[in-house]
Write an enzyme that holds these catalytic residues in place. Structure first.
Site, mmCIF file in Angstrom:
data_model
loop_
_atom_site.group_PDB
_atom_site.id
_atom_site.type_symbol
_atom_site.label_atom_id
_atom_site.label_comp_id
_atom_site.label_asym_id
_atom_site.label_seq_id
_atom_site.Cartn_x
_atom_site.Cartn_y
_atom_site.Cartn_z
ATOM 1 N N LYS A 79 42.785 68.037 30.057
ATOM 2 C CA LYS A 79 42.636 69.132 31.011
ATOM 3 C C LYS A 79 42.318 68.526 32.376
ATOM 4 O O LYS A 79 41.822 67.402 32.470
ATOM 5 C CB LYS A 79 41.478 70.049 30.573
ATOM 6 C CG LYS A 79 41.540 71.432 31.133
ATOM 7 C CD LYS A 79 42.365 72.375 30.283
ATOM 8 C CE LYS A 79 42.422 73.753 30.898
ATOM 9 N NZ LYS A 79 43.189 74.705 30.098
ATOM 10 N N GLY A 179 39.047 90.891 32.587
ATOM 11 C CA GLY A 179 39.967 90.035 33.345
ATOM 12 C C GLY A 179 41.382 90.576 33.312
ATOM 13 O O GLY A 179 41.978 90.719 32.243
ATOM 14 N N LEU A 180 41.900 90.887 34.500
ATOM 15 C CA LEU A 180 43.246 91.462 34.616
ATOM 16 C C LEU A 180 44.146 90.519 35.404
ATOM 17 O O LEU A 180 44.915 90.941 36.255
ATOM 18 C CB LEU A 180 43.160 92.826 35.315
ATOM 19 C CG LEU A 180 42.366 93.883 34.549
ATOM 20 C CD1 LEU A 180 42.027 95.060 35.448
ATOM 21 C CD2 LEU A 180 43.147 94.343 33.324
ATOM 22 N N GLY A 181 44.026 89.226 35.104
ATOM 23 C CA GLY A 181 44.887 88.242 35.751
ATOM 24 C C GLY A 181 46.197 88.126 34.989
ATOM 25 O O GLY A 181 46.682 89.089 34.387
ATOM 26 N N ASN A 182 46.780 86.939 35.014
ATOM 27 C CA ASN A 182 48.080 86.738 34.358
ATOM 28 C C ASN A 182 48.045 87.167 32.899
ATOM 29 O O ASN A 182 48.860 87.969 32.451
ATOM 30 C CB ASN A 182 48.469 85.257 34.440
ATOM 31 C CG ASN A 182 48.771 84.837 35.866
ATOM 32 O OD1 ASN A 182 49.410 85.564 36.606
ATOM 33 N ND2 ASN A 182 48.294 83.677 36.261
ATOM 34 N N GLY A 184 45.487 88.732 31.086
ATOM 35 C CA GLY A 184 44.926 90.062 30.832
ATOM 36 C C GLY A 184 45.925 91.171 31.132
ATOM 37 O O GLY A 184 46.008 92.163 30.403
HETATM 38 P P1 NAD Z 1 43.884 84.325 36.158
HETATM 39 O O1 NAD Z 1 43.177 83.508 37.168
HETATM 40 O O2 NAD Z 1 45.273 84.768 36.402
HETATM 41 O O3 NAD Z 1 43.038 85.652 35.803
HETATM 42 C C1 NAD Z 1 41.663 85.666 35.606
HETATM 43 C C2 NAD Z 1 41.185 87.050 36.006
HETATM 44 O O4 NAD Z 1 39.807 87.167 35.661
HETATM 45 C C3 NAD Z 1 41.307 87.332 37.505
HETATM 46 O O5 NAD Z 1 41.868 88.614 37.711
HETATM 47 C C4 NAD Z 1 39.842 87.274 37.987
HETATM 48 O O6 NAD Z 1 39.612 88.112 39.097
HETATM 49 C C5 NAD Z 1 39.114 87.770 36.753
HETATM 50 N N1 NAD Z 1 37.714 87.371 36.651
HETATM 51 C C6 NAD Z 1 37.136 86.204 37.019
HETATM 52 N N2 NAD Z 1 35.812 86.232 36.736
HETATM 53 C C7 NAD Z 1 35.575 87.438 36.174
HETATM 54 C C8 NAD Z 1 34.415 88.067 35.664
HETATM 55 N N3 NAD Z 1 33.217 87.447 35.689
HETATM 56 N N4 NAD Z 1 34.512 89.312 35.167
HETATM 57 C C9 NAD Z 1 35.709 89.956 35.150
HETATM 58 N N5 NAD Z 1 36.843 89.411 35.615
HETATM 59 C C10 NAD Z 1 36.774 88.172 36.124
HETATM 60 O O7 NAD Z 1 43.794 83.469 34.779
HETATM 61 P P2 NAD Z 1 44.685 83.641 33.484
HETATM 62 O O8 NAD Z 1 45.814 82.675 33.541
HETATM 63 O O9 NAD Z 1 44.933 85.077 33.217
HETATM 64 O O10 NAD Z 1 43.689 83.065 32.373
HETATM 65 C C11 NAD Z 1 42.624 83.857 31.879
HETATM 66 C C12 NAD Z 1 41.884 83.081 30.792
HETATM 67 O O11 NAD Z 1 42.805 82.744 29.750
HETATM 68 C C13 NAD Z 1 41.294 81.741 31.254
HETATM 69 O O12 NAD Z 1 40.106 81.488 30.547
HETATM 70 C C14 NAD Z 1 42.353 80.735 30.852
HETATM 71 O O13 NAD Z 1 41.831 79.441 30.673
HETATM 72 C C15 NAD Z 1 42.817 81.338 29.548
HETATM 73 N N6 NAD Z 1 44.152 80.915 29.150
HETATM 74 C C16 NAD Z 1 45.196 81.160 29.955
HETATM 75 C C17 NAD Z 1 46.473 80.780 29.546
HETATM 76 C C18 NAD Z 1 47.685 81.085 30.380
HETATM 77 O O14 NAD Z 1 48.813 80.983 29.853
HETATM 78 N N7 NAD Z 1 47.539 81.513 31.615
HETATM 79 C C19 NAD Z 1 46.648 80.124 28.331
HETATM 80 C C20 NAD Z 1 45.546 79.903 27.521
HETATM 81 C C21 NAD Z 1 44.297 80.306 27.935
#
Ligand code: NAD
Length: 349
Positions: A79, A179-182, A184
């Site tokens: 990582k 979490g409503l990122g990618n 969520g």
């Molecule tokens: P992202 O950055 O796109 O989304 C994260 C979201 O969480 C954002 O909308 C942010 O505003 C929100 N957030 C941050 N802190 C917060 C809190 N305290 N309370 C509520 N919301 C909060 O990230 P992502 O790619 O969606 O990844 C989310 C999680 O999934 C991470 O832990 C990441 O390591 C894990 N993950 C992601 C992938 C992937 O394919 N993207 C794969 C495996 C694991």
């Protein structure tokens, strides 16, 4: 760019990466190459301190060793993290400097997207190193892994629901999503299509507002999501959120989500079990993303077939872990860790 080896008793290699010209400070951790070259994403966050970032990269890279083994991939665990705000501190020059650092490892570590990174950022890294995946263009480009990550989590939620309630049907089931990122967002899309009711939160008010409109979701403040009355809690933001402060607040039967390192410590898995809450181990639930990335690293010709086969196998692994945990009356996390450790020991023998 200066890359400096650091003491790494629990890991094979750890490096500090600095570049004064671009303000870069970050770390690369290779936990294990026992099963193959280490693979795991690059995260950019405004960490409160260098120590916090170092602790995160160590935990995350160990989690990748487990995740890649659980997904049946010939990849080890690694990582990388950069300290900074992705919205304001990320520049092509900074990414080039970090890419040059990754390049010095000569393929012992492959990177891809994690929090704070997008396929376009991987493109900047790829301008200076071939040891990057999750690209938008190129012969084996696999693009954004998030949709496949979300599919794997959705499968894990259904499997846990079936295990806990006797039916995997999510129609009318309430899921609290943190979490409503990618990840969520894609997950909410699938849950909503399956008829689930959503309670959502995010630190970004705009994303909450969009989720209310798109999914008819109810919304709560970030610190209220733990106590939300729901059937399932799906953490999809940051790690360490299952801890002695939050676990007593939980008002659900199942925790199944995509965030890495959800348990603050292994004891928290036991605490969930003691409360009768079924926990779907994160490094199994969120393995879809690295399966997608692996098609690029391993240069798989039929990428779609590979992804389908591995997602199906991952779901069977989750089912086996939950069944064994029930039979042994223990927490699934302990079973999942023992399962991958046994797999790695067999491979080493
Ligand atoms: P992202 O950055 O796109 O989304 C994260 C979201 O969480 C954002 O909308 C942010 O505003 C929100 N957030 C941050 N802190 C917060 C809190 N305290 N309370 C509520 N919301 C909060 O990230 P992502 O790619 O969606 O990844 C989310 C999680 O999934 C991470 O832990 C990441 O390591 C894990 N993950 C992601 C992938 C992937 O394919 N993207 C794969 C495996 C694991």
């Amino acid at each position: 760019m200066i890359i400096t080896p650091m003491p790494a008793s629990s890991h094979e290699e750890i490096y500090c990466v600095e570049d004064t010209a671009t303000g870069l400070l970050g770390y690369i951790a290779v936990h294990s190459t026992q099963l193959g070259p280490a693979a795991g994403g690059l995260r950019m966050r405004p960490y409160a301190s260098a120590q916090e970032a170092l602790t995160d990269v160590k935990r995350l890279s160990q989690g990748m060793t487990y995740k890649n083994a659980a997904a049946g991939l010939p990849l080890g665990g690694g990582k990388a993290v950069i300290i900074g705000h992705p919205g304001t501190d990320k520049t092509p020059e900074l990414l080039h400097a970090f890419g040059r650092a990754i390049d010095t490892l000569q393929g012992r570590y492959f990177t891809a997207e994690d929090m704070g990174m997008a396929p376009a950022d991987m493109g900047h890294l790829a301008e200076v190193t071939p040891f990057v995946a999750g690209l938008s263009n190129g012969e084996f480009a696999s693009g954004d892994p998030s949709p496949i990550t979300a599919r794997g989590i959705y499968n894990a939620i259904r499997t846990a629901q079936g295990h806990h309630c006797g039916s995997a049907d999510l129609d009318g089931v309430t899921v609290a999503v943190q979490g409503l990122g990618n990840v969520g967002w894609y997950l909410c899309t699938q849950l909503s299509s399956a008829g689930a009711n959503l309670i959502v939160t995010d630190t970004d008010a705009v994303r909450i507002s969009k989720a209310k409109t798109a999914f008819g979701a109810a919304a709560v403040e970030p610190d209220q999501i733990y106590a939300a009355k729901a059937d399932i809690f799906a953490p999809c933001a940051i790690g360490g959120i299952l801890n002695p402060e939050t676990i007593p607040q939980l008002n659900v039967g199942i925790v199944a989500g995509g965030a890495n390192n959800q348990l603050a410590s292994p004891q928290d898995g036991l605490a969930l079990h003691a409360r009768g809450i079924l926990y779907a181990p994160d490094f199994v639930a969120n393995g879809g993303g690295i399966i997608n990335v692996a098609t690029e690293i391993l240069r798989i010709s039929d990428q779609a077939a590979f992804v389908e086969e591995k997602l199906e196998a991952l779901d069977l692994t989750m089912q086996a872990i939950l069944s064994q945990a029930r039979a042994e009356n223990t927490c699934p996390d302990a079973v999942a860790v023992a399962t991958v450790q046994a797999k790695m020991a067999r491979r080493a023998a």
